[in-house]
Design an enzyme around this catalytic site. Structure first.
Site, PDB file in Angstrom:
ATOM      1  N   GLY A   1       0.837  -1.200   0.000  1.00 45.15           N
ATOM      2  CA  GLY A   1       0.000   0.000   0.000  1.00 45.15           C
ATOM      3  C   GLY A   1       0.871   1.249   0.000  1.00 45.15           C
ATOM      4  O   GLY A   1       1.882   1.298   0.694  1.00 45.15           O
TER       5      GLY A   1
ATOM      6  N   HIS B   1      -2.265  -4.636  12.936  1.00 41.88           N
ATOM      7  CA  HIS B   1      -1.726  -4.490  11.569  1.00 41.88           C
ATOM      8  C   HIS B   1      -0.553  -5.466  11.350  1.00 41.88           C
ATOM      9  O   HIS B   1       0.567  -5.057  11.041  1.00 41.88           O
ATOM     10  CB  HIS B   1      -1.287  -3.035  11.310  1.00 41.88           C
ATOM     11  CG  HIS B   1      -1.230  -2.683   9.852  1.00 41.88           C
ATOM     12  ND1 HIS B   1      -1.502  -1.427   9.357  1.00 41.88           N
ATOM     13  CD2 HIS B   1      -0.915  -3.433   8.760  1.00 41.88           C
ATOM     14  CE1 HIS B   1      -1.367  -1.417   8.043  1.00 41.88           C
ATOM     15  NE2 HIS B   1      -1.004  -2.635   7.647  1.00 41.88           N
TER      16      HIS B   1
HETATM   17  C1  DGY Z   1       1.103  -3.343   3.143  1.00 45.55           C
HETATM   18  O1  DGY Z   1       2.094  -3.864   2.622  1.00 45.55           O
HETATM   19  O2  DGY Z   1       0.510  -2.398   2.644  1.00 45.55           O
HETATM   20  C2  DGY Z   1       0.641  -3.938   4.421  1.00 45.55           C
HETATM   21  O3  DGY Z   1      -0.360  -3.225   5.017  1.00 45.55           O
HETATM   22  C3  DGY Z   1       1.831  -4.117   5.354  1.00 45.55           C
HETATM   23  O4  DGY Z   1       1.524  -5.193   6.130  1.00 45.55           O
END
Ligand code: DGY
Length: 334
Positions: free
Chosen positions: A96, A298
């Site tokens: 992300g 998370h």
């Molecule tokens: C991402 O890679 O965007 C995840 O949220 C990390 O765990």
């Protein structure tokens, strides 16, 4: 050369250290064997604190950097980009990139790398674990054992839903959505999904139909302007009162206040959240007051092999980008 930058005594007070002048900045300590290739393309500074590198320290440090290896906790916005006139490559250790002003990077001809692919299966595993835990009420049962309220076997105590055979609504049929769908097939689930671009197993439907039909709704979309607040009061009210919500996307995809109200009023059966808005949640947050709301911090991609793969890919992206070569995972420069 690699040097580590440690938080100074009284970190948080301004002006305790002089500016850092390396060409490559890594904003979080990573295993040395993984960042070793960076030494071939420049001097490296690594933030060695246990907490994310403070914003003011990053702004101070980027003035001379050509390459930035950052985390999703760092805000790579116009202010930062303006403070980094020599910046050529931003390489994020995450798939992300909602914390990055990607358009601003493009305008400044700064290349952006991220880590798709390497975390897909681990995130899907966690998504399924969350779904299973909340549907089968595992945290509630475990708490009862620890608290001493486990009495003799009882016909309907701690009964929940079934995973097998349920109708799973997957919002977003990207890599993670598809990996979740593969697991769902193994559990004999019926799959509904929404997607603007991809096709997957099961039936593609509009979001409202998915929300109104699914036994569990699994959020697997990237956070964009279009998906921010995608699941709000109206959407939650469309869900069945015996349905579950699972979020492994980003917290901001869900309106937190609306979710708290929906849980309080029993409008949905429960939630499994690996991501929240805000993050981290404080222990007194209302979401944590519901026994049927399971929150994890998370960690959907947090297996050792996957986090190593993410760090390794972020390093390879940065090295290739600084060499002017094709990056293994570059966001389109479109
Ligand atoms: C991402 O890679 O965007 C995840 O949220 C990390 O765990």
């Amino acid at each position: 050369m690699v040097s580590t930058v440690r938080p100074g005594a009284g970190e948080g007070d301004a002006g305790l250290r002089s500016a850092i002048v390396a060409e490559i900045l890594v904003t979080r300590a990573l295993p040395e064997d993984l960042i070793a290739p960076l030494h071939e393309v420049g001097d490296v500074e690594v933030w060695a604190g246990d907490e994310p590198m403070p914003r003011h320290r990053i702004l101070e440090a980027v003035t001379g950097v050509r390459g930035l290896l950052c985390m999703l906790t760092d805000r790579i916005d116009a202010v930062l980009l303006d403070a980094a006139p020599r910046l050529e490559v931003v390489s994020q250790m995450a798939v992300g990139v909602d914390n990055i002003d990607v358009a601003g990077c493009r305008r400044r001809s700064i290349r952006v790398g991220h880590t798709p692919g390497v975390l897909t299966e681990t995130v899907a595993d966690t998504a399924f674990a969350l779904l299973g835990a909340v549907v089968r009420r595992l945290p509630e049962g475990e708490r009862a054992v620890r608290e001493g309220s486990w009495g003799p076997w009882s016909p309907f105590w701690m009964t929940g839903g079934d995973l097998h055979g349920m109708t799973l609504g997957i919002v977003g049929m990207g890599r993670v959505g598809a990996a979740v769908a593969r697991r769902a097939t193994g559990f004999g689930m019926e799959i509904l999904y929404t997607s603007r671009t991809s096709t997957g197993p099961g039936r593609r439907v509009e979001l409202d139909e998915l929300l109104g039909t699914a036994d569990a709704v699994m959020l697997c979309v990237s956070l964009t302007d279009e998906t921010r607040g995608l699941v709000g009061r109206r959407e939650l009210s469309l869900m069945r009162s015996d349905a579950y919500l699972v979020n492994v996307a980003r917290g901001e995809v869900v309106d937190t206040d609306a979710l708290v109200d929906a849980l309080a009023r029993g409008e949905i059966a429960g939630a499994g959240l690996d991501v929240t808005d805000p993050e981290p949640l404080t222990p007194d947050h209302p979401l944590l007051g519901f026994p049927n709301c399971l929150v994890t911090p998370h960690i959907a991609s947090a297996s050792v092999p996957t986090r190593r793969a993410m760090a390794g890919l972020a390093v390879r992206n940065l090295v290739a980008g600084l060499r002017g070569e094709e990056m293994p995972a570059e966001l389109s420069r479109g």
